[in-house]
Write an enzyme that holds these catalytic residues in place. Structure first.
Site, PDB file in Angstrom:
ATOM      1  N   ASP A  16      32.294  59.595  58.256  1.00  0.00           N
ATOM      2  CA  ASP A  16      31.207  59.104  59.104  1.00  0.00           C
ATOM      3  C   ASP A  16      31.404  57.599  59.223  1.00  0.00           C
ATOM      4  O   ASP A  16      31.266  56.872  58.239  1.00  0.00           O
ATOM      5  CB  ASP A  16      29.835  59.424  58.499  1.00  0.00           C
TER       6      ASP A  16
ATOM      7  N   GLU B 161       4.856  48.791  39.669  1.00  0.00           N
ATOM      8  CA  GLU B 161       4.059  49.759  40.433  1.00  0.00           C
ATOM      9  C   GLU B 161       3.973  49.273  41.874  1.00  0.00           C
ATOM     10  O   GLU B 161       4.087  48.088  42.165  1.00  0.00           O
ATOM     11  CB  GLU B 161       2.674  50.000  39.837  1.00  0.00           C
TER      12      GLU B 161
ATOM     13  N   ASP C  33      24.515  59.037  55.639  1.00  0.00           N
ATOM     14  CA  ASP C  33      25.935  58.866  55.944  1.00  0.00           C
ATOM     15  C   ASP C  33      26.834  59.884  55.226  1.00  0.00           C
ATOM     16  O   ASP C  33      27.717  60.484  55.840  1.00  0.00           O
ATOM     17  CB  ASP C  33      26.352  57.439  55.576  1.00  0.00           C
TER      18      ASP C  33
END
Length: 472
Positions: A303, A182, A440
């Site tokens: 990219d 958590e 990306d």
């Protein structure tokens, strides 16, 4: 066959089955069989000091955290293990939001039911490896520490903690491993990292991001210019990755959550609210893969990147219906053009590649433009950088085109393009500005969409080789 056995043989068989069940119950770790996303999380431990396993509810994130913790404490690793290994006893901190929640989650999975001492040893730490325990006063069934036998000789030490006691309670001696189950407050998280500095230890975090884009979440998915980002990674797991649910069960679970919590609880996506760039249901753009019709045109998008990943997408365009498809993706960081090109050339030597303006930049070593380097490696690079028909190349215009297509059913993504959907879920704005992190693959698909006018029909392999010979 069973009916033909004598009473004594049946009794013997029953005793054997009971013994096998008992051994399995007292060595749960031996039967751990993780899903592919859990394996990805484990394996990342060999390369990254800090790991976040961000997943929906009840998908197995805490379970995988417990299994890995038990492996490190005991030194018992399965044959398939490719993550980090500790070859000697370690000291580990593990905890959750409070001592009660630590007891009911982390402790239960590692040791067994907290209120029934007779069942201690039925968690992921094998009973035979539990040397001793110490109790915490004031909270029934709660342990303070566990001593665990390590296969190399000696014993590991496991210390249980709670976030609600503040960072000072995490200021233990130097440790080798910290497991936060958590989401911890930032000060507690940083204290955990500090405890591992001297050992070069590891920090693992497993949670569902119900607090939205918190500082801890942002540390992993929006590192900005932080040089420490190269030591961190995040693995996301959605309900679609949980192999123990059927399609009907997934649909029922998704429908059971309120809309504002649905993506966090089923996909492990932090709430981005109005900041999301694509406020579209993932299911509305996701399609099962199919064979691309021969008359459809195709194009690739690149990219460029080094510290942030280099990315590529393969795309197809049904011109008759004007529907644009992202069919395959590639994403890799810190690799050279030779490596990237080698991975992409199998997509087809005929495939035209669109690329952004930074492809015009010159390499500091060779002085050659980036785009030219990829052309030299055999990719069919388009002669000019990606622009729209009118010569402009605005990011906002490209995202607007993508969004409008999504809203009208004209932009689809194959369900096998996992990295694309990972970015899609987290792509957002902050203070009105696009957050240029983890975008990306989406950027590569945007460049392909911008240059779709140059997409080509897949060439016949023989014809392509003949045309190459003619050119030469």
């Amino acid at each position: 066959m069973l009916a033909s056995l004598s009473s004594s043989k049946k009794l013997e068989l029953l005793e054997l089955l009971e013994e096998r069940a008992r051994r399995k119950r007292l060595n749960r770790l031996k039967s751990y069989r993780p899903y592919s996303k859990q394996i990805e999380f484990h394996t990342a431990g060999a390369s990254y000091r800090e790991r976040l396993f961000m997943a929906g509810n009840q998908l197995g994130k805490t379970l995988s955290g417990a299994a890995e913790a038990a492996m490190h404490l005991t030194g018992e690793y399965p044959d398939w293990w490719e993550g980090r290994r500790f070859d000697k006893p370690i000291t580990m901190l593990a905890g959750s939001e409070s001592y009660e929640l630590t007891r009911d989650g982390v402790q239960r999975l590692l040791i067994g039911p907290p209120l029934n001492e007779e069942d201690w040893g039925t968690g992921y730490i094998p009973k035979a490896a539990i040397v001793g325990t110490t109790r915490r006063a004031g909270v029934s069934g709660t342990l303070d520490s566990v001593t665990v036998r390590h296969v190399s000789g000696g014993a590991s030490t496991l210390l249980f903690k709670g976030y609600d006691q503040g960072r000072s309670k995490w200021q233990a001696n130097t440790v080798d491993y910290v497991w936060f189950d958590e989401e911890p407050p930032e000060d507690v998280y940083l204290e955990g990292i500090t405890r591992t500095n001297a050992t070069g230890g590891s920090v693992a975090v497993t949670f569902t991001p119900l607090k939205g884009m918190s500082t801890v979440v942002a540390r992993f998915i929006m590192p900005g210019e932080d040089p420490g980002a190269i030591y961190r990674t995040v693995v996301t797991m959605t309900i679609d990755d949980a192999e123990h649910y059927s399609a009907e069960e997934r649909a029922r679970i998704i429908a059971s959550y309120p809309a504002h919590e649905r993506e966090a609880r089923t996909k492990g996506v932090p709430s981005l609210g109005s900041g999301r760039i694509f406020p579209i249901a993932e299911e509305s753009i996701k399609v099962d893969p199919f064979e691309i019709p021969k008359h459809w045109v195709q194009i690739g998008g690149l990219d460029f990147g080094w510290d942030h990943p280099f990315a590529a997408t393969g795309c197809a365009w049904d011109r008759d219906a004007d529907v644009f498809y992202v069919t395959k993706v590639y994403r890799e960081r810190e690799a050279t053009p030779i490596i990237h090109a080698a991975a992409l050339k199998p997509w087809g030597a005929w495939l035209p590649w669109s690329w952004p303006h930074d492809g015009l930049q010159h390499d500091k070593g060779s002085g050659e433009q980036l785009a030219q380097q990829y052309k030299a490696q055999g990719l069919s690079m388009l002669p000019e950088r990606a622009t729209f028909d009118d010569g402009t190349n605005g990011v906002e215009a490209g995202l607007s085109d993508m969004l409008q297509r999504m809203q009208t059913g004209r932009f689809k993504v194959f369900s096998t393009c996992g990295p694309w959907f990972e970015e899609f879920r987290l792509y957002h704005r902050k203070d009105g500005k696009i957050v240029k992190e983890r975008d990306d693959v989406i950027s590569a698909s945007r460049y392909a969409l911008m240059m779709k006018r140059f997409a080509k029909v897949k060439a016949d392999a023989a014809a392509w080789k003949f045309s190459e010979r003619k050119v030469v």
